[in-house]
Motif scaffolding. Structure first.
Motif, mmCIF file in Angstrom:
data_model
loop_
_atom_site.group_PDB
_atom_site.id
_atom_site.type_symbol
_atom_site.label_atom_id
_atom_site.label_comp_id
_atom_site.label_asym_id
_atom_site.label_seq_id
_atom_site.Cartn_x
_atom_site.Cartn_y
_atom_site.Cartn_z
ATOM 1 N N ASP A 72 52.928 5.999 -114.945
ATOM 2 C CA ASP A 72 52.245 5.618 -113.565
ATOM 3 C C ASP A 72 50.693 6.237 -114.632
ATOM 4 N N ARG A 96 48.031 7.472 -113.457
ATOM 5 C CA ARG A 96 47.328 9.367 -113.137
ATOM 6 C C ARG A 96 48.788 9.970 -113.331
ATOM 7 N N SER A 120 49.123 4.821 -102.962
ATOM 8 C CA SER A 120 47.425 5.620 -103.710
ATOM 9 C C SER A 120 47.332 4.364 -104.956
ATOM 10 N N LEU A 121 48.722 4.122 -106.071
ATOM 11 C CA LEU A 121 48.635 3.604 -107.465
ATOM 12 C C LEU A 121 47.362 2.443 -106.763
ATOM 13 N N GLN A 153 45.170 1.730 -104.079
ATOM 14 C CA GLN A 153 43.579 1.859 -103.909
ATOM 15 C C GLN A 153 43.623 2.325 -105.394
ATOM 16 N N ASP A 154 43.906 3.146 -106.144
ATOM 17 C CA ASP A 154 42.612 3.879 -107.724
ATOM 18 C C ASP A 154 43.169 2.735 -108.500
ATOM 19 N N ASP A 166 39.543 1.075 -107.228
ATOM 20 C CA ASP A 166 38.250 1.859 -107.686
ATOM 21 C C ASP A 166 38.223 1.453 -108.700
ATOM 22 N N SER A 176 36.812 4.478 -110.510
ATOM 23 C CA SER A 176 38.553 5.517 -111.082
ATOM 24 C C SER A 176 37.506 5.926 -112.391
ATOM 25 N N SER A 177 37.758 7.140 -112.859
ATOM 26 C CA SER A 177 38.455 8.080 -114.015
ATOM 27 C C SER A 177 39.323 6.344 -115.542
ATOM 28 N N ARG A 178 40.768 6.143 -114.271
ATOM 29 C CA ARG A 178 41.231 5.216 -115.581
ATOM 30 C C ARG A 178 41.585 3.484 -114.957
ATOM 31 N N ALA A 179 40.138 2.950 -114.661
ATOM 32 C CA ALA A 179 39.310 1.789 -114.246
ATOM 33 C C ALA A 179 40.617 1.050 -115.565
ATOM 34 N N TYR A 214 44.000 0.207 -115.343
ATOM 35 C CA TYR A 214 44.282 -1.778 -114.512
ATOM 36 C C TYR A 214 44.195 -2.384 -115.776
#
Length: 246
Positions: A177, A179, A215-216, A218-219, A222, A225-228, A231
């Protein structure tokens, strides 16, 4: 009379006595020589006293006695009696029963009973044939990682997952994950691997996996998101659309 609680004993070399006293005086002042009590855990033998070459003796409580050996790579073992007699050993040849005493060693005592904390590899071999649901294997993996043994930890957790243990599968999914990416466990974050595991576990009724999947998604949706970037190629239409409930 020697200082720091040491006593001359027949056959104990003067140099060894001086060095042992110096170690007590220095205590933990030299982190470079200290051993990790997790990665270098000693084998525990209750109601046992050791036979071998002693290097030092001091009167101290059990906890402090064990620490003296754990923190020194030159200590092959340690015995502590009910009278608070703590003896460090340069070599260990064997052990014998002594009610109320405690012994710990860096290596297994030859031709003696098993310690209360058997070697991780031995536990793994036993559980391969006895743990059908992976519950004990997952517990072993946690213990192995805590004690710094990545090889046993990885073998145990993947075997637990293969045997259907949901906790093991959920833990591995978290490693991938973005995150909660665990770079010391897997090569790279992979949202699809995490999402697939969460999705499959959620279908099996695992509420924790369902929460993590929501939640994954949703992130991943976004754009801020700092993790864009993690994805890219994430299969949202596979894992994030519709309901997983029958």
């Amino acid at each position: 009379m020697p200082t720091n609680g040491f006593r001359n004993r027949p056959g104990l070399p003067t140099l060894a006595l001086i060095m042992a006293a110096a170690m007590l005086i220095l205590g933990n002042q030299s982190p470079a020589t200290a051993q990790s009590t997790k990665a270098d855990e000693l084998f525990n033998y209750p109601d046992t006293i050791l036979d071998g070459l002693p290097s030092a003796q001091v009167s101290t409580p059990l906890e402090e006695c064990l620490k003296l050996c754990q923190q020194r790579s030159g200590c092959a073992g340690v015995s502590h009696t009910a009278k608070n007699e703590c003896r460090l050993y340069a070599t260990v040849n064997g052990g014998k029963r002594d009610a109320g005493s405690t012994a710990q060693t860096r290596s297994l005592i030859p031709n003696y009973s098993d310690p209360t904390n058997p070697p991780l590899a031995a536990r793994l071999e036993k559980l391969k044939s006895t743990d059908s649901d992976g519950h004990e294997l997952f517990a072993l993996s946690k213990d192995a990682f805590e004690r710094g043994n990545r090889d046993v930890g990885m073998q145990a957790i993947y075997l637990a997952m293969q045997r259907g243990n949901q906790d093991a599968k959920l833990e591995i999914a978290r490693w991938y994950d973005p995150r909660t990416f665990a770079q010391d466990r897997v090569d790279a974050a992979d949202a699809n691997k995490a999402g697939r595991s969460y999705f499959e576990l959620a279908l099996e009724g695992n509420s924790q996996a369902q929460t993590l999947l929501v939640s994954l998604c949703q992130d991943a949706a976004d754009s801020n998101s700092s993790r864009a970037t993690a994805y890219g190629g994430f299969l949202r239409t596979t894992y994030c659309e519709g309901s997983i409930n029958p």
